[in-house]
Design a protein around this motif. Structure first.
Motif, PDB file in Angstrom:
ATOM      1  N   LEU A   1      10.754  55.408  26.715  1.00 25.80           N
ATOM      2  CA  LEU A   1      10.543  53.930  26.522  1.00 25.80           C
ATOM      3  C   LEU A   1      11.656  53.144  25.550  1.00 25.80           C
ATOM      4  N   LEU A   2      12.044  54.090  24.675  1.00 22.20           N
ATOM      5  CA  LEU A   2      13.024  53.480  23.619  1.00 22.20           C
ATOM      6  C   LEU A   2      14.476  52.849  24.370  1.00 22.20           C
ATOM      7  N   PHE A   3      14.958  53.853  25.446  1.00 18.60           N
ATOM      8  CA  PHE A   3      15.972  53.394  25.816  1.00 18.60           C
ATOM      9  C   PHE A   3      15.980  52.643  27.155  1.00 18.60           C
ATOM     10  N   SER A   4      14.604  52.654  27.761  1.00 22.49           N
ATOM     11  CA  SER A   4      14.584  52.072  29.256  1.00 22.49           C
ATOM     12  C   SER A   4      15.060  50.577  29.119  1.00 22.49           C
ATOM     13  N   ALA A   5      15.852  50.418  30.227  1.00 29.40           N
ATOM     14  CA  ALA A   5      16.283  49.099  30.754  1.00 29.40           C
ATOM     15  C   ALA A   5      15.173  48.230  30.909  1.00 29.40           C
ATOM     16  N   GLY A   6      14.088  48.686  31.691  1.00 26.85           N
ATOM     17  CA  GLY A   6      12.966  47.890  31.933  1.00 26.85           C
ATOM     18  C   GLY A   6      12.538  47.382  30.759  1.00 26.85           C
ATOM     19  N   MET A   7      12.250  48.183  29.741  1.00 27.60           N
ATOM     20  CA  MET A   7      11.476  47.731  28.562  1.00 27.60           C
ATOM     21  C   MET A   7      12.323  46.690  27.564  1.00 27.60           C
ATOM     22  N   PHE A   8      13.624  47.123  27.445  1.00 28.85           N
ATOM     23  CA  PHE A   8      14.614  46.113  26.965  1.00 28.85           C
ATOM     24  C   PHE A   8      14.266  44.605  27.655  1.00 28.85           C
TER      25      PHE A   8
ATOM     26  N   ASN B   1      15.456  50.097  36.738  1.00 28.83           N
ATOM     27  CA  ASN B   1      15.005  49.735  35.128  1.00 28.83           C
ATOM     28  C   ASN B   1      14.634  51.130  34.542  1.00 28.83           C
ATOM     29  N   PHE B   2      14.532  52.256  35.251  1.00 25.98           N
ATOM     30  CA  PHE B   2      13.888  53.466  34.689  1.00 25.98           C
ATOM     31  C   PHE B   2      14.926  54.452  35.119  1.00 25.98           C
ATOM     32  N   ASN B   3      15.676  54.505  35.962  1.00 31.70           N
ATOM     33  CA  ASN B   3      16.562  55.442  36.786  1.00 31.70           C
ATOM     34  C   ASN B   3      15.780  56.776  37.001  1.00 31.70           C
ATOM     35  N   PHE B   4      16.331  57.845  36.465  1.00 31.11           N
ATOM     36  CA  PHE B   4      15.748  59.262  36.807  1.00 31.11           C
ATOM     37  C   PHE B   4      14.184  59.383  36.308  1.00 31.11           C
ATOM     38  N   ILE B   5      13.870  58.743  35.405  1.00 31.27           N
ATOM     39  CA  ILE B   5      12.298  58.728  34.962  1.00 31.27           C
ATOM     40  C   ILE B   5      11.350  58.045  36.171  1.00 31.27           C
ATOM     41  N   PHE B   6      11.987  56.961  36.830  1.00 28.24           N
ATOM     42  CA  PHE B   6      10.919  56.449  37.775  1.00 28.24           C
ATOM     43  C   PHE B   6      10.527  57.411  38.955  1.00 28.24           C
ATOM     44  N   PRO B   7      11.537  58.156  39.421  1.00 30.32           N
ATOM     45  CA  PRO B   7      10.806  59.261  40.566  1.00 30.32           C
ATOM     46  C   PRO B   7       9.966  60.149  39.846  1.00 30.32           C
ATOM     47  N   LEU B   8      10.372  60.585  38.685  1.00 33.86           N
ATOM     48  CA  LEU B   8       9.546  61.467  37.982  1.00 33.86           C
ATOM     49  C   LEU B   8       7.984  61.108  37.649  1.00 33.86           C
TER      50      LEU B   8
END
Length: 593
Positions: free
Chosen positions: A171-178, A307-314
């Motif tokens: 969450l800290l570095f997420s572009a979506g949360m930014f 917005n979440f790159n590799f985290i999104f498919p995970l």
């Protein structure tokens, strides 16, 4: 006492004394694991997680940056929230059809949550409108920080330090949360409530969880009540807390809905239940929001990756990953099943991914759940790697590589968005600079926009002696109109309003261009009858300020989505975003006229 007895005595003191690196709260769990025989060597290396103060400070730094550098990416944020708020604070602003008393889709109580601190700030510091805007942005970032920290505490308590620290980092570095954390939108407010209700649920605080769900549904966005489905199943089916759950649902409804009805009815001049009107329009109107465009099924998948790159498919495969690895017990001691914690995420995806009308902000309420679900998936993946007898150092290296690579891609996205699309805010800040230089000038000026109407950052960026005016463009939908002046500006029924997105010619200035003193435009290089190249009309206009703007049509898709040093500068094309000023009419032309 013999050597063996001494050793045993020392070990006992270490487990119960101050030398033990585990807190006293963790000791029973630690001893239980030892007795039951499934405490593993690698677990001792994985009990660390950032403390609450560290998490708060890190998140505050990131969200403060978002407050300063985040773009306004949605014209709905400008015209449906910043503009009505500006009207409440300063007596002027644009009104959309949703704020017409005929339709009454938006709640004024939601606006008053922001108007009160903005009014207090302006009263104390006598700040100009731009500073009030950024103060509210900072306030939004602080609210997000607080809610995210509380959510992290709940994740830590429910799922342990592995999932907790990964969720925090994702969450800290997420572009979506930014992007979402400092946006002035109901979906952002619902995201705050998601963080609160999930954090409260994970910590066993059902009262706060139910109350947060109700606030989200009634005050910001009715459809956000879907997030509470997991709480309802847990309370009603698993724990059988029928009386508590139903009682607090009723209390929350009355405590929240009655003030909303009273405030909105006052502003609209008639009895209004704004949350009900939103549902009626979007679900039962016959056309709903599809008038404003539809998107293919791939829209949210592309958006999720951006917005979440590799985290999104995970995140999408969290439930299958949990089911496959549950025998390995990657996550232990949670108070309810993991599938239940993931239920709100999957229900939201099922509903919104299948709707024809799609917008990026519709996913804001579940952005924190992407971080949690991604952390659960990767924790399960770590268990698989350990089951393959791979070294702990290798597992930790792979995890570190995931976190670092994901963070770099997110920062690349954030920088790319700022460099490519921040020009509109820079241009209107330049207008403020010109106004400050000419302080004391009492003449009123019209600032005109055509095709760039949707990038107007709000009246907070307009000097007091300037007004925004619309000129015709190729956009053929309905533009907003100025609110009538106070005190009856909100309850007056405005003429020429429709809920079908039909063009209203009354929105344009009476004599196009002749009434314009300044003009803001994007020089695309393409001209039509309604969208000429104004900068080429050198006899009438002069460029007094310009900023580079990313040319989407002539830039590679990947490089316009992510910033890569040298490559972005080399292969991306940029076009001028210009501020034009009308040239003074010469005496000769005046005589000819």
């Amino acid at each position: 006492m013999g050597p063996k007895a001494k050793t045993k005595s020392i070990q006992n003191r270490k487990i119960g004394g101050k030398s033990d690196h585990l807190s006293r709260e963790k000791q029973p769990e630690k001893v239980t694991e030892l007795k039951e025989g499934f405490h593993r060597k690698e677990d001792t290396k994985d009990i660390w997680s950032p403390n609450i103060k560290t998490v708060f400070k890190a998140l505050a730094s990131a969200r403060l940056c978002a407050a300063v550098w985040n773009n306004i990416t949605d014209c709905d944020e400008t015209y449906n929230y910043w503009e009505p708020l500006h009207h409440l604070l300063f007596g002027s602003g644009f009104q959309t059809w949703e704020y017409s008393p005929v339709f009454a889709l938006r709640s004024y109580l939601f606006l008053h949550l922001y108007a009160l601190p903005a009014w207090i700030y302006g009263l104390i510091f006598h700040s100009n409108q731009v500073l009030v805007f950024y103060f509210l942005r900072w306030l939004l970032g602080f609210a997000s920080t607080t809610c995210e920290t509380y959510f992290y505490k709940g994740v830590l308590q429910q799922f342990g330090p592995k999932v907790g620290r990964l969720t925090f980092l994702f969450l800290l570095f997420s572009a979506g949360m930014f992007q979402s954390s400092s946006s002035f939108l109901p979906s952002t407010f619902s995201m705050y409530m998601t963080l609160l209700l999930m954090g409260a649920w994970f910590q066993g605080n059902f009262v706060l969880a139910v109350l947060s769900t109700a606030i989200s549904a009634f005050l910001s966005w009715p459809f956000a009540g879907i997030i509470g489905i997991g709480i309802a199943v847990d309370a009603l089916v698993l724990r059988k807390k029928w009386r508590m759950f139903i009682s607090w649902c009723i209390i929350s409804t009355f405590v929240i809905l009655i003030p909303i009805i009273l405030v909105d009815s006052y502003h609209y001049g008639r009895l209004v239940v704004a949350p009900l009107n939103i549902v009626l329009y979007n679900v039962f109107s016959g056309h709903g929001p599809d008038l404003y465009g539809t998107s293919p099924w791939t829209f949210y998948f592309l958006n999720g990756f951006l917005n979440f790159n590799f985290i999104f498919p995970l995140a999408l495969v969290a439930l299958p990953a949990h089911l496959i690895t549950r025998k390995l017990k990657p996550i232990k001691n949670q108070s309810f099943p993991i599938w239940l914690a993931l239920l709100p995420l999957y229900v939201w995806i099922l509903i919104f991914f299948t709707q024809p009308h799609k917008e990026e902000r519709f996913l804001y309420p579940i952005y924190p759940l992407f971080g949690l679900a991604g952390a659960i998936t990767w924790t399960c993946a770590e268990s698989c790697l350990r089951a393959l007898k791979l070294s702990e150092k290798f597992v930790q290296s792979v995890t570190l590589a995931l976190v670092i690579s994901s963070s770099i891609v997110s920062v690349s996205r954030i920088v790319g968005q700022y460099r490519g699309y921040h020009a509109p805010m820079d241009v209107f800040l330049e207008l403020n600079r010109l106004s400050w230089e000419n302080e004391g000038d009492t003449e009123e000026y019209n600032v005109c926009v055509g095709k760039e109407w949707h990038r107007f950052p709000s009246s907070f960026f307009l000097p007091n002696n300037m007004k925004l005016r619309f000129i015709p463009s190729e956009f053929r939908g309905q533009l907003p109109r100025p609110f009538d002046p106070p005190p009856n500006g909100t309850w007056t029924i405005p003429p020429h309003m429709n809920d079908l997105n039909k063009e209203e010619p009354t929105r344009y200035v009476n004599a196009p261009l002749k009434d314009c003193h300044y003009l803001v435009d994007l020089e695309t290089g393409q001209a039509t009858e309604r969208e000429p190249q104004y900068s080429q009309m050198t006899s009438e206009w002069e460029i007094i300020f310009q900023v580079d703007f990313l040319d989407n049509a002539r830039s590679p898709q990947f490089l316009r989505a992510f910033y890569i040093p040298w490559f972005s500068e080399t292969y991306c094309k940029r076009i001028p975003y210009v501020l034009l000023k009308r040239r003074p009419i010469s005496n000769k032309k005046k005589r000819q006229r």
